[in-house]
Design an enzyme around this catalytic site. Structure first.
Site, PDB file in Angstrom:
ATOM      1  N   GLY A 254       0.768  -1.235   0.000  1.00 21.50           N
ATOM      2  CA  GLY A 254       0.000   0.000   0.000  1.00 21.50           C
ATOM      3  C   GLY A 254       0.793   1.275   0.000  1.00 21.50           C
ATOM      4  CD  GLU A 292       0.769  -9.036   2.525  1.00 14.05           C
ATOM      5  OE1 GLU A 292      -0.159  -8.234   2.307  1.00 14.05           O
ATOM      6  OE2 GLU A 292       0.600 -10.127   3.079  1.00 14.05           O
ATOM      7  N   GLY A 294       3.204  -3.941  -3.855  1.00 14.07           N
ATOM      8  CA  GLY A 294       2.938  -4.242  -5.259  1.00 14.07           C
ATOM      9  C   GLY A 294       3.286  -3.044  -6.123  1.00 14.07           C
ATOM     10  NE  ARG A 295      -1.137   1.313  -7.788  1.00 10.27           N
ATOM     11  CZ  ARG A 295      -2.021   0.791  -6.953  1.00 10.27           C
ATOM     12  NH1 ARG A 295      -1.892   0.934  -5.654  1.00 10.27           N
ATOM     13  NH2 ARG A 295      -3.046   0.120  -7.421  1.00 10.27           N
ATOM     14  NE  ARG A 331      -7.631  -0.343  -9.806  1.00  7.03           N
ATOM     15  CZ  ARG A 331      -6.937  -1.122  -9.000  1.00  7.03           C
ATOM     16  NH1 ARG A 331      -5.623  -1.049  -8.980  1.00  7.03           N
ATOM     17  NH2 ARG A 331      -7.545  -1.986  -8.226  1.00  7.03           N
ATOM     18  CB  CYS A 367     -16.375   0.157 -30.045  1.00  5.59           C
ATOM     19  SG  CYS A 367     -15.479   0.050 -31.589  1.00  5.59           S
TER      20      CYS A 367
HETATM   21  C1  LIG Z   1      -3.116  -5.647  -3.307  1.00  5.08           C
HETATM   22  C2  LIG Z   1      -2.525  -6.054  -2.019  1.00  5.08           C
HETATM   23  C3  LIG Z   1      -1.208  -5.716  -1.727  1.00  5.08           C
HETATM   24  C4  LIG Z   1      -0.379  -4.817  -2.605  1.00  5.08           C
HETATM   25  O1  LIG Z   1      -0.878  -3.515  -2.589  1.00  5.08           O
HETATM   26  P1  LIG Z   1      -0.062  -2.305  -3.269  1.00  5.08           P
HETATM   27  O2  LIG Z   1      -0.929  -1.131  -3.055  1.00  5.08           O
HETATM   28  O3  LIG Z   1       0.111  -2.647  -4.699  1.00  5.08           O
HETATM   29  O4  LIG Z   1       1.247  -2.202  -2.554  1.00  5.08           O
HETATM   30  C5  LIG Z   1      -0.672  -6.216  -0.555  1.00  5.08           C
HETATM   31  N1  LIG Z   1      -1.403  -6.982   0.295  1.00  5.08           N
HETATM   32  C6  LIG Z   1      -2.685  -7.299   0.040  1.00  5.08           C
HETATM   33  C7  LIG Z   1      -3.415  -8.157   1.003  1.00  5.08           C
HETATM   34  C8  LIG Z   1      -3.286  -6.857  -1.114  1.00  5.08           C
HETATM   35  O5  LIG Z   1      -4.564  -7.157  -1.357  1.00  5.08           O
END
Ligand SMILES: *Cc1c(COP(=O)(O)O)cnc(C)c1O
Length: 455
Positions: A254, A292, A294-295, A331, A367
């Site tokens: 996050g 954890e 991601g982005r 998105r 479209c």
């Molecule tokens: C999507 C998600 C992440 C990654 O979130 P980011 O905003 O991409 O860092 C980590 N943990 C859980 C449980 C998620 O659902």
């Protein structure tokens, strides 16, 4: 001994470097022949940027700290790119059976995988137990199901945790806010604190606490408050059971990404500093730590490159019709206010256009009227045959294809510096073919199913 100073963002590439790399990526995509009539669109992941992002995360945490940094698979479901995370010592956070098998195929060992899903089936729970994959229980009904599964399976090596919702409220983007009072994720801490502590007290195998106060749109302080509450809960569990039962704290992901410029901010070091301010015990070795992200680990490493097919002027406004739209930027197209992307214009040879900007629209190929990558944006004048580059698309863009209009998944290439210092190109995922699209559109004709005898 004096602690080494935190190397704040030392590994991170600066804005000039990212801009140069992108110029090289667009020119390289042209030279390599990636863009043609059959493939007017591709994605590129810059492995140098990706490696630097990974390193900036590992360096933000002291080497003495037992931290398992996982990449959230859903941000980048490209097998060879996930394999690069595995080779760098990362773990993988997964949220579905498909992501779990993908993580295993990419080379993550079971004990470096964390399985979070609010809807785990019994089969999925048993598979996690059998593999020794860590997982976080989302709700009390799942807890009861895990009790039964453990009774059936017996000995297992999985680190099992509970996902808590700290109920600290929403960030700027409602759909991305996981810590509201009524969020669908986890067990509400404010609602159920005593039940949670009771649950741990009678289950010695519950040894992990998980919180993911995501995501984009949330301040560092807001997210840290969620972690602080979890840290406090861990201490209450210790006090209740009389020893330290919680071994690991999973602080989720996050970290927001700056989509407005090539500045990588906030950094993982910024994030860790805020966390350490509110929950210092997290960093003193009492707990193992899981992250954890991601982005924040991926966005800045990705670029979409798309050809401009036509241009026109409608209602006085120039419109460029490109091949990058809702299929790759879902998105952004559906939530343009919350997920704006920058756009850069290059000529057909891949040279950046630098003319005086003027107001233009940039459309995708799909479209429906809303398939607009940018509306009323100041850009150098766009011509047919130009290329547009869309920065910051390494996270959730290539992994989140939307098959509207049966538009194919584009190819994704990588480029990175090899041991000789040359920037080498590779294929990460080939483009979906039209044959595959037809095959995935169903059976050639309806397949009759057996008739059930009427009651
Ligand atoms: C999507 C998600 C992440 C990654 O979130 P980011 O905003 O991409 O860092 C980590 N943990 C859980 C449980 C998620 O659902």
């Amino acid at each position: 001994m004096i602690d080494a100073p935190l190397r704040t963002g030392q590994s991170l590439p600066g804005p000039d470097t990212l801009l140069d790399r992108r110029g090289e990526i667009v020119a390289g995509a042209v030279r390599q022949g990636f863009i043609d009539d059959l493939h007017p669109l591709c994605g590129v992941v810059d492995l140098d940027t990706l490696d630097e992002l990974m390193r900036s995360l590992t360096e933000a945490y002291p080497p003495s700290m037992p931290a398992l940094h996982t990449i959230a698979a859903k941000a980048i479901t490209l097998r060879p790119v996930l394999a690069r995370f595995a080779q760098a010592g990362f773990g993988c956070e997964v949220a579905s059976p498909g992501e779990l098998e993908l993580a295993l195929a990419a080379g993550f060992s079971a004990e470096r995988i964390v399985f979070d899903s609010p809807a785990k089936t019994t089969t999925e729970i048993e598979r996690a137990l059998a593999l020794g994959v860590s997982f976080n229980i989302d709700n009390f009904e799942e807890l009861a199901r895990v009790d039964q599964a453990i009774a059936r399976v017996g000995r297992h090596r999985a680190v099992i945790g509970m996902r808590l919702n700290p109920q600290t409220g929403a960030g700027a983007i409602g759909a991305m806010s996981t810590a509201t009072a009524t969020s669908k994720f986890g067990i509400g801490l404010a609602d159920h604190r005593d039940d949670i502590i009771d649950a741990f007290a009678v289950r010695p195998w519950l040894t992990q606490l998980h919180v993911h106060s995501g995501s984009q749109g949330l301040s560092l302080e807001h997210a840290a408050e969620g972690v602080r509450l979890i840290d406090e809960l861990a201490r209450q569990i210790t006090a209740r059971v009389g020893h330290q039962q919680v071994r690991r704290i999973d602080i989720g992901g996050g970290l927001p990404v700056n989509f407005g410029s090539d500045d990588i901010t906030p950094s993982f070091a910024d994030h860790r500093a805020v966390l350490e301010g509110v929950a210092p015990e997290l960093f003193d070795g009492t707990y193992g730590l899981v992250t954890e992200f991601g982005r924040a680990l991926t966005a800045k490493a990705g670029t979409i490159v798309a050809r401009v097919e036509y241009t026109k002027v409608t209602g006085g406004r120039p419109i460029a019709i490109t091949h990058a739209g809702v299929q790759v930027a879902t998105r952004t197209i559906f939530g343009s206010a919350e997920w704006p992307l920058r756009i850069e214009v290059y000529d057909g040879q891949g040279r950046r256009r630098v003319e005086q900007p003027q107001v233009q629209d940039v459309a995708g190929p799909a479209c429906f009227t809303g398939d607009m990558l940018a509306v009323g944006r100041d850009l150098p004048f766009v011509r047919a045959g130009d290329l547009v580059a869309v920065p910051d698309t390494g996270g959730y863009y290539f992994s989140t294809h939307f098959s509207y209009n049966a538009l194919p998944r584009p190819a994704v290439y990588t480029v990175g510096t090899d041991s000789e210092g040359d920037r080498r190109w590779s294929l990460a995922r080939r483009a979906q073919t039209t044959e595959e699209i037809v095959a995935e559109a169903g059976e050639p004709s309806l397949v009759p199913l057996p008739l059930f005898p009427s009651a």
